[in-house]
Design a protein around this motif. Structure first.
Motif, PDB file in Angstrom:
ATOM      1  N   PRO A  73       0.783  -1.240   0.000  1.00  0.00           N
ATOM      2  CA  PRO A  73       0.000   0.000   0.000  1.00  0.00           C
ATOM      3  C   PRO A  73       0.812   1.285   0.000  1.00  0.00           C
ATOM      4  CG  PRO A  73      -0.847  -1.530   1.642  1.00  0.00           C
ATOM      5  CD  PRO A  73       0.431  -2.103   1.115  1.00  0.00           C
ATOM      6  N   GLY A  74       2.018   1.263   0.485  1.00  0.00           N
ATOM      7  CA  GLY A  74       2.826   2.478   0.537  1.00  0.00           C
ATOM      8  C   GLY A  74       3.637   2.737  -0.717  1.00  0.00           C
ATOM      9  N   ALA A  75       3.690   1.786  -1.622  1.00  0.00           N
ATOM     10  CA  ALA A  75       4.523   1.908  -2.820  1.00  0.00           C
ATOM     11  C   ALA A  75       3.715   2.454  -3.998  1.00  0.00           C
ATOM     12  CB  ALA A  75       5.100   0.542  -3.185  1.00  0.00           C
ATOM     13  N   ALA A  76       4.413   3.108  -4.896  1.00  0.00           N
ATOM     14  CA  ALA A  76       3.778   3.600  -6.118  1.00  0.00           C
ATOM     15  C   ALA A  76       3.301   2.412  -6.953  1.00  0.00           C
ATOM     16  CB  ALA A  76       4.765   4.434  -6.915  1.00  0.00           C
ATOM     17  N   VAL A  77       2.197   2.585  -7.632  1.00  0.00           N
ATOM     18  CA  VAL A  77       1.659   1.538  -8.507  1.00  0.00           C
ATOM     19  C   VAL A  77       1.986   1.918  -9.945  1.00  0.00           C
ATOM     20  CG1 VAL A  77      -0.427   0.363  -9.298  1.00  0.00           C
ATOM     21  CG2 VAL A  77      -0.201   1.011  -6.889  1.00  0.00           C
ATOM     22  N   LEU A  78       2.892   1.158 -10.563  1.00  0.00           N
ATOM     23  CA  LEU A  78       3.268   1.347 -11.960  1.00  0.00           C
ATOM     24  C   LEU A  78       3.235  -0.013 -12.632  1.00  0.00           C
ATOM     25  CD1 LEU A  78       4.304   2.832 -14.441  1.00  0.00           C
ATOM     26  CD2 LEU A  78       6.615   2.625 -13.522  1.00  0.00           C
TER      27      LEU A  78
END
Length: 93
Positions: A73-78
């Protein structure tokens, strides 16, 4: 399924919103690479083609983005081609 897609040519992605807790919860911004849209969904490389491919395949794209967000949840979604089963030719060399 509502696709709020915007082309971001400066970073080579299409940005879209996901709602992990439904529309009453937080709005999370995710990205899919232009390359993934072209290679995995046959998008034309122009802005209308990229947005259209994102919208037409949003069920699958959204599901992958939600799964990625749930895992970290804390990471960027790419999302990249590998997220949709495409194999990077350079990785095989």
């Amino acid at each position: 399924m509502n696709c709020e897609a915007i082309h971001c040519p400066d970073v080579g992605t299409v940005r879209f919103a996901i709602y992990p807790d439904g529309f009453d919860g937080p709005r999370i911004i995710a990205h899919i690479s232009e390359r993934a849209l072209r290679e995995c969904f046959g998008a034309h490389p122009d802005e209308p083609g990229l947005i259209s491919a994102c919208q037409a395949n949003f069920g699958l794209i959204e599901a992958k983005a939600l799964a990625r967000y749930a895992a970290r949840p804390g990471a960027a979604v790419l999302l990249a081609p590998a997220d949709f089963g495409a194999v990077d030719a350079l990785a095989e060399v």
